[in-house]
Design an enzyme around this catalytic site. Structure first.
Site, PDB file in Angstrom:
ATOM      1  N   ASP A  68      -0.144   4.375   0.807  1.00  0.00           N
ATOM      2  CA  ASP A  68      -0.491   5.429   1.779  1.00  0.00           C
ATOM      3  C   ASP A  68       0.145   5.154   3.144  1.00  0.00           C
ATOM      4  OD1 ASP A  68      -2.315   3.184   2.004  1.00  0.00           O
ATOM      5  OD2 ASP A  68      -3.548   4.395   3.341  1.00  0.00           O
ATOM      6  N   GLU A 113       3.606  -6.039   4.666  1.00  0.00           N
ATOM      7  CA  GLU A 113       3.313  -5.369   5.943  1.00  0.00           C
ATOM      8  C   GLU A 113       4.469  -5.707   6.851  1.00  0.00           C
ATOM      9  OE1 GLU A 113       0.925  -3.399   7.387  1.00  0.00           O
ATOM     10  OE2 GLU A 113       0.021  -3.182   5.416  1.00  0.00           O
ATOM     11  N   ASP A 169       6.135   0.951   7.466  1.00  0.00           N
ATOM     12  CA  ASP A 169       4.787   0.583   7.012  1.00  0.00           C
ATOM     13  C   ASP A 169       4.347   1.496   5.880  1.00  0.00           C
ATOM     14  OD1 ASP A 169       2.233  -0.393   6.837  1.00  0.00           O
ATOM     15  OD2 ASP A 169       1.573   0.347   8.786  1.00  0.00           O
ATOM     16  N   HIS A 207       0.848  -1.201   0.000  1.00  0.00           N
ATOM     17  CA  HIS A 207       0.000   0.000   0.000  1.00  0.00           C
ATOM     18  C   HIS A 207       0.879   1.245   0.000  1.00  0.00           C
ATOM     19  CE1 HIS A 207       0.390   0.906   4.388  1.00  0.00           C
ATOM     20  NE2 HIS A 207       0.352  -0.404   4.565  1.00  0.00           N
ATOM     21  N   GLU A 233      -5.055   2.016   2.298  1.00  0.00           N
ATOM     22  CA  GLU A 233      -5.022   0.836   3.162  1.00  0.00           C
ATOM     23  C   GLU A 233      -5.244   1.236   4.613  1.00  0.00           C
ATOM     24  OE1 GLU A 233      -3.326  -2.312   5.796  1.00  0.00           O
ATOM     25  OE2 GLU A 233      -2.797  -0.203   5.669  1.00  0.00           O
ATOM     26  N   GLU A 234      -4.628   2.351   4.994  1.00  0.00           N
ATOM     27  CA  GLU A 234      -4.659   2.755   6.413  1.00  0.00           C
ATOM     28  C   GLU A 234      -6.025   3.253   6.861  1.00  0.00           C
ATOM     29  OE1 GLU A 234      -2.406   2.009   8.367  1.00  0.00           O
ATOM     30  OE2 GLU A 234      -0.481   1.976   7.325  1.00  0.00           O
ATOM     31  N   HIS A 244       3.381   3.281  12.563  1.00  0.00           N
ATOM     32  CA  HIS A 244       2.402   4.294  12.980  1.00  0.00           C
ATOM     33  C   HIS A 244       2.939   5.204  14.078  1.00  0.00           C
ATOM     34  CE1 HIS A 244      -1.323   1.884  11.378  1.00  0.00           C
ATOM     35  NE2 HIS A 244      -0.270   1.781  10.588  1.00  0.00           N
TER      36      HIS A 244
HETATM   37 ZN   LIG Z   1       0.567  -1.177   6.476  1.00  0.00          ZN
END
Ligand SMILES: [Zn+2]
Length: 375
Positions: free
Chosen positions: A77, A162, A105, A75, A137-138, A348
């Site tokens: 984003d 991931e 990530d 992903h 995705e997030e 994150h």
């Molecule tokens: Zn991710």
């Protein structure tokens, strides 16, 4: 380009989910085309009116096969970053680790996948290989779900990037949400008999939900921690003042399902409980709005892809507790495994990072995967 240089380029492009991902997609499309892939864009407009793009790049073989043998999925984003993190978009190295928003990530995986294909002689491919780069995705795996809905491609195997510290993850719990509104009738609290308290009624429902959460513990699936479907009421809000009988109370119910259990199973138990409560008290009225249902997923332990990744990483396969795009890849007929460099526990966070040795190791494993499945 080295994998580290690629990661530096990707981190420099701000691709927070709220923004358009057009810039990072055009960077990736160019790299894929240069490497010999045919790219196809799947644009859409998100709920806020922002343009988002999914990209599917396929390296075909002389015998054209409609089914991709191996898809490497990442992903584009990232989650937002705090303005105080001034180096969020500048990849920074410290003690063998690379810091930056998305460094872990999941731009680390994307960089590894790009590097792996660039080091491969694509003229030797016997079966189609795809790189798949998604949006949103997030914020609920929305881009991947669109690809699945559109049947944009099909694949036999998919590695979903991931941060798993290079442990292959072959199963994951589902993630579901519902908003529950319990209705009552407002009245002066000196005369409660004239109203119906939505909060007292919500409390009855909460008691039942707690019982349901207990009942769900009996259906167990080995390999998960905890091994059953969990339930949580994370938010509650209701009433308007201390001396008013509450007219409304809202709850946010979340549950994470084990594979093999329908995502609606737990919610149906809650609906049944609400129907019982209404039967006992006609003033018990509630609305249940199922807001989200991300399926669980499971790929067999004896899948070729699971075995290959276990062998090449030297780690036994496991399960993930967080939502991924794997269910969408399974909808596209793939045996899907979640796998990538970096640790989800630092993703994150301000200061997320990927260890350089894992980044390099991932490139090697993906190169081997291409040889194993497509050559
Ligand atoms: Zn991710």
């Amino acid at each position: 380009m080295t994998v580290q240089e690629t990661l530096k380029d990707l981190v420099a492009i701000d691709s927070v989910s709220a923004r358009s991902n057009a810039e990072i997609i055009s960077y990736l499309a160019k790299r894929c085309e240069t490497a010999g892939f045919t790219v196809k864009r799947f644009p859409y407009v998100d709920a806020a009116g922002v343009e988002k793009i999914n990209l599917v790049a396929v390296a075909q073989t002389s015998i054209s096969d409609p089914k991709t043998e191996l898809a490497l999925v990442g992903h584009t984003d990232t989650v937002p970053f705090h303005p105080a993190w001034i180096e969020a978009l500048r990849l920074t190295e410290k003690d063998g680790e690379l810091f930056g928003r998305g460094a872990c990530d999941t731009k680390a995986f994307i960089s590894s996948a790009l590097t792996a294909v660039e080091r491969t002689d694509l003229s030797k491919l016997k079966k189609p290989l795809a790189l798949v780069f998604t949006a949103d995705e997030e914020v609920g795996c929305l881009g991947a779900k669109r690809l699945a809905q559109a049947r944009a491609f099909t694949a036999r195997y998919a590695i979903v990037g991931e941060p798993t510290s290079l442990q292959p993850m072959r199963a994951g719990k589902g993630y579901c949400l519902a908003e529950i509104t319990v209705r009552g009738r407002e009245a002066h609290s000196a005369y409660p008999q004239l109203g119906a308290s939505a909060i007292f009624r919500a409390a009855r429902l909460l008691g039942r939900i707690e019982q349901i959460a207990d009942e769900l513990k009996h259906d167990q699936r080995a390999g998960f921690d905890p091994p059953y479907t969990t339930m949580n009421v994370g938010l509650i809000e209701g009433g308007t003042a201390k001396n008013i009988v509450a007219g409304e109370c809202r709850l946010t119910l979340e549950w994470r399902t084990i594979p093999g259990q329908e995502s609606d199973y737990a919610l149906d138990l809650v609906r049944q409980a609400a129907a019982d409560l209404h039967h006992q008290d006609a003033d018990f009225i509630c609305e249940i709005d199922a807001a989200r249902a991300d399926e669980s997923f499971e790929t067999r332990a004896d899948s070729e892809l699971v075995r290959f990744l276990e062998g090449s990483s030297g780690q036994a396969s496991g399960t993930v507790a967080f939502g991924t795009e794997a269910p969408s890849m399974i909808d596209l007929d793939a045996e899907a495994v979640v796998f990538g460099p970096g640790d989800i526990r630092v993703a994150h966070r301000t200061g997320e990072f990927v260890p350089i040795d894992q980044l390099n190791e991932c490139v090697g494993i993906l190169q081997q995967a291409i040889v194993r499945f497509c050559m």
